[in-house]
Design a protein around this motif. Structure first.
Motif, PDB file in Angstrom:
ATOM      1  N   HIS A 226       0.663  -1.117  -0.005  1.00  0.00           N
ATOM      2  CA  HIS A 226       0.009  -0.037   0.053  1.00  0.00           C
ATOM      3  C   HIS A 226       0.799   1.257   0.008  1.00  0.00           C
ATOM      4  N   SER A 227       2.005   1.264   0.798  1.00  0.00           N
ATOM      5  CA  SER A 227       2.757   2.513   0.850  1.00  0.00           C
ATOM      6  C   SER A 227       3.351   2.596  -0.401  1.00  0.00           C
ATOM      7  N   MET A 228       3.513   1.789  -1.646  1.00  0.00           N
ATOM      8  CA  MET A 228       4.288   2.105  -2.621  1.00  0.00           C
ATOM      9  C   MET A 228       3.404   2.711  -3.575  1.00  0.00           C
ATOM     10  N   ARG A 229       2.074   2.906  -3.484  1.00  0.00           N
ATOM     11  CA  ARG A 229       1.101   3.445  -4.288  1.00  0.00           C
ATOM     12  C   ARG A 229       1.588   4.896  -4.584  1.00  0.00           C
ATOM     13  N   ALA A 230       2.104   5.722  -3.605  1.00  0.00           N
ATOM     14  CA  ALA A 230       2.916   7.098  -3.786  1.00  0.00           C
ATOM     15  C   ALA A 230       3.702   7.120  -5.313  1.00  0.00           C
ATOM     16  N   PHE A 231       4.332   5.960  -5.516  1.00  0.00           N
ATOM     17  CA  PHE A 231       5.202   5.924  -6.654  1.00  0.00           C
ATOM     18  C   PHE A 231       4.885   6.180  -7.956  1.00  0.00           C
ATOM     19  N   PHE A 232       3.398   6.135  -8.003  1.00  0.00           N
ATOM     20  CA  PHE A 232       2.806   5.905  -9.424  1.00  0.00           C
ATOM     21  C   PHE A 232       1.599   6.858  -9.270  1.00  0.00           C
ATOM     22  N   ILE A 233       1.316   7.404 -10.873  1.00  0.00           N
ATOM     23  CA  ILE A 233       0.239   8.141 -10.979  1.00  0.00           C
ATOM     24  C   ILE A 233      -0.895   7.256 -10.899  1.00  0.00           C
ATOM     25  N   SER A 234      -0.889   6.107 -11.757  1.00  0.00           N
ATOM     26  CA  SER A 234      -2.067   5.076 -11.703  1.00  0.00           C
ATOM     27  C   SER A 234      -1.655   3.798 -11.312  1.00  0.00           C
ATOM     28  N   LEU A 235      -2.129   3.145 -10.426  1.00  0.00           N
ATOM     29  CA  LEU A 235      -1.979   1.750 -10.041  1.00  0.00           C
ATOM     30  C   LEU A 235      -3.110   0.915  -9.604  1.00  0.00           C
ATOM     31  N   THR A 236      -3.098   0.024 -10.365  1.00  0.00           N
ATOM     32  CA  THR A 236      -4.308  -1.126 -10.378  1.00  0.00           C
ATOM     33  C   THR A 236      -3.584  -2.551  -9.896  1.00  0.00           C
ATOM     34  N   PHE A 237      -4.589  -3.330  -9.178  1.00  0.00           N
ATOM     35  CA  PHE A 237      -4.277  -4.744  -8.918  1.00  0.00           C
ATOM     36  C   PHE A 237      -5.312  -5.593  -9.415  1.00  0.00           C
ATOM     37  N   SER A 238      -4.780  -6.585 -10.498  1.00  0.00           N
ATOM     38  CA  SER A 238      -5.840  -7.643 -11.049  1.00  0.00           C
ATOM     39  C   SER A 238      -5.288  -8.886 -10.906  1.00  0.00           C
ATOM     40  N   HIS A 239      -6.445  -9.705 -10.614  1.00  0.00           N
ATOM     41  CA  HIS A 239      -6.079 -11.312 -10.644  1.00  0.00           C
ATOM     42  C   HIS A 239      -6.534 -11.860 -11.846  1.00  0.00           C
ATOM     43  N   VAL A 240      -5.637 -12.765 -12.242  1.00  0.00           N
ATOM     44  CA  VAL A 240      -5.970 -13.713 -13.297  1.00  0.00           C
ATOM     45  C   VAL A 240      -5.667 -15.283 -13.106  1.00  0.00           C
ATOM     46  N   VAL A 241      -6.405 -15.996 -13.954  1.00  0.00           N
ATOM     47  CA  VAL A 241      -5.889 -17.406 -13.923  1.00  0.00           C
ATOM     48  C   VAL A 241      -4.391 -17.794 -14.288  1.00  0.00           C
ATOM     49  N   ARG A 242      -3.990 -18.982 -13.916  1.00  0.00           N
ATOM     50  CA  ARG A 242      -2.583 -19.358 -14.130  1.00  0.00           C
ATOM     51  C   ARG A 242      -2.224 -19.117 -15.669  1.00  0.00           C
ATOM     52  N   THR A 243      -3.164 -19.429 -16.541  1.00  0.00           N
ATOM     53  CA  THR A 243      -2.807 -19.477 -17.906  1.00  0.00           C
ATOM     54  C   THR A 243      -2.563 -17.984 -18.645  1.00  0.00           C
ATOM     55  N   CYS A 244      -3.186 -17.065 -17.724  1.00  0.00           N
ATOM     56  CA  CYS A 244      -2.878 -15.717 -18.196  1.00  0.00           C
ATOM     57  C   CYS A 244      -1.591 -15.140 -17.542  1.00  0.00           C
ATOM     58  N   ASN A 245      -1.016 -15.916 -16.672  1.00  0.00           N
ATOM     59  CA  ASN A 245       0.117 -15.578 -15.969  1.00  0.00           C
ATOM     60  C   ASN A 245       1.301 -16.473 -16.186  1.00  0.00           C
ATOM     61  N   ALA A 246       1.359 -17.149 -17.517  1.00  0.00           N
ATOM     62  CA  ALA A 246       2.417 -18.394 -17.786  1.00  0.00           C
ATOM     63  C   ALA A 246       3.644 -17.741 -17.876  1.00  0.00           C
ATOM     64  N   VAL A 247       3.927 -16.481 -18.386  1.00  0.00           N
ATOM     65  CA  VAL A 247       5.237 -16.171 -18.573  1.00  0.00           C
ATOM     66  C   VAL A 247       5.744 -15.692 -17.211  1.00  0.00           C
ATOM     67  N   ALA A 248       5.233 -15.247 -16.329  1.00  0.00           N
ATOM     68  CA  ALA A 248       5.939 -14.823 -14.947  1.00  0.00           C
ATOM     69  C   ALA A 248       5.867 -16.217 -14.266  1.00  0.00           C
ATOM     70  N   HIS A 249       5.083 -17.270 -14.559  1.00  0.00           N
ATOM     71  CA  HIS A 249       5.248 -18.350 -13.798  1.00  0.00           C
ATOM     72  C   HIS A 249       6.477 -19.147 -14.186  1.00  0.00           C
ATOM     73  N   LEU A 250       6.881 -19.082 -15.611  1.00  0.00           N
ATOM     74  CA  LEU A 250       8.001 -19.813 -16.139  1.00  0.00           C
ATOM     75  C   LEU A 250       9.153 -18.917 -15.669  1.00  0.00           C
ATOM     76  N   LEU A 251       9.005 -17.800 -15.253  1.00  0.00           N
ATOM     77  CA  LEU A 251      10.191 -16.965 -15.238  1.00  0.00           C
ATOM     78  C   LEU A 251      10.474 -17.115 -13.770  1.00  0.00           C
ATOM     79  N   ALA A 252       9.661 -17.413 -12.763  1.00  0.00           N
ATOM     80  CA  ALA A 252      10.025 -17.855 -11.487  1.00  0.00           C
ATOM     81  C   ALA A 252      10.390 -19.247 -11.351  1.00  0.00           C
ATOM     82  N   ARG A 253      10.187 -19.973 -12.179  1.00  0.00           N
ATOM     83  CA  ARG A 253      10.867 -21.290 -12.221  1.00  0.00           C
ATOM     84  C   ARG A 253      12.191 -21.155 -12.660  1.00  0.00           C
ATOM     85  N   GLU A 254      12.590 -20.389 -13.601  1.00  0.00           N
ATOM     86  CA  GLU A 254      13.741 -20.161 -14.197  1.00  0.00           C
ATOM     87  C   GLU A 254      14.634 -19.645 -13.252  1.00  0.00           C
ATOM     88  N   GLY A 255      14.023 -18.680 -12.316  1.00  0.00           N
ATOM     89  CA  GLY A 255      14.914 -17.901 -11.347  1.00  0.00           C
ATOM     90  C   GLY A 255      15.846 -18.892 -10.204  1.00  0.00           C
TER      91      GLY A 255
END
Length: 287
Positions: A226-255
């Motif tokens: 919540h404290s990091m909202r001050a760094f942005f003009i516009s900031l929203t949070f959105s939930h999606v299913v795993r299939t829509c988040n495949a790239v980030a999921h793969l990147l986390a495993r690659e990490g």
């Protein structure tokens, strides 16, 4: 309790409830969880069978509520096997245990309406906004997690990606909260003003969107988010299913293969770039 740089005040919380408040219901859930753990430990001969069954169950592309119902059936079976004649209850419950994955797979194959996730894809942000997807890979054995963060523009092009390791991580929920903070930090350091933070961790996204004081074990991390909202003009949070988040999921495993922090600007590891390209192709087909 995870430590945050936001220095929140001390508070009494009940860690078995998402709101941090004790209730009879949450107490019952806690006791049920302890009972389930004892069941698995007490039936060492069946641990491998349970793991295989759970692995097959969670991998099916069917609604979560169906998976949960079938999980309860499995737990009930093993609970009864401890307190009564194993052979008697095995005969009664062997059919659902043997056929559970086959039947669910058949349902999923014959009724595609039960599998909406198969038809869902990553959606680009509107106008000049930057969408930053995050995910975490958690190791309960080593108490570590690896955050995967990828920022893309409305054309589907990669703007920045990063993998961030964390140590002494107590749970998957904390790992996802760290990944959300990492996504915010990447967006802040890259100078993005209009940002959409997107992930498949529903609990973290809900807490990020809630302006009320959080009393869960994620309290300190949620306050930092919540404290990091001050760094942005516009900031929203959105939930999606795993299939829509495949790239980030793969990147986390690659990490897991990268020592320390790793960041890329307008590029990514080959496998991640390939996954992002699939999303871009789908976006181009819709335009």
């Amino acid at each position: 309790m995870p430590i945050s740089s936001s220095n929140p005040d001390d508070a009494i919380i009940w860690r078995f409830d998402s709101l941090g408040c004790y209730s009879v219901k949450s107490g019952y859930k806690m006791l049920a969880h302890v009972s389930d753990s004892q069941i698995v430990v007490s039936t060492n001969s069946n641990v491998a069978q349970v793991k295989r069954l759970y692995s097959a169950l969670w991998s099916l592309a069917i609604p979560m509520k169906i998976k949960v119902k079938q999980k309860r059936c499995i737990i009930f079976y093993f609970a009864l096997s401890l307190t009564t004649s194993y052979l008697t209850w095995a005969l009664i419950f062997s059919y659902p245990l043997r056929s559970i994955t086959g039947e669910l797979t058949s349902i999923a194959d014959n009724d595609t309406s039960l599998c909406p996730a198969l038809r869902m894809h990553w959606i680009p942000p509107l106008s000049d906004a930057i969408k930053v997807n995050f995910d975490a890979c958690f190791s309960s054995r080593y108490r570590t997690s690896f955050s995967g963060v990828v920022a893309r523009n409305n054309g589907g092009y990669i703007m920045a990606v990063g993998t961030i390791p964390h140590h002494f991580v107590p749970s998957p929920e904390v790992a996802e909260a760290y990944a959300c903070i990492d996504a915010l930090m990447l967006a802040r350091d890259a100078g993005f003003n209009s940002v959409i933070i997107e992930g498949d961790a529903l609990t973290v996204i809900n807490k990020a969107n809630c302006r009320e004081a959080d009393r869960s074990v994620l309290r300190s991390l949620v306050k930092q988010i919540h404290s990091m909202r001050a760094f942005f003009i516009s900031l929203t949070f959105s939930h999606v299913v795993r299939t829509c988040n495949a790239v980030a999921h793969l990147l986390a495993r690659e990490g897991r293969d990268f020592p320390g922090l790793r960041f890329w600007a307008e590029e990514a590891p080959p496998s991640v770039e390939e996954s992002a390209l699939k999303d871009k192709r789908w976006v181009d087909l819709q335009n």
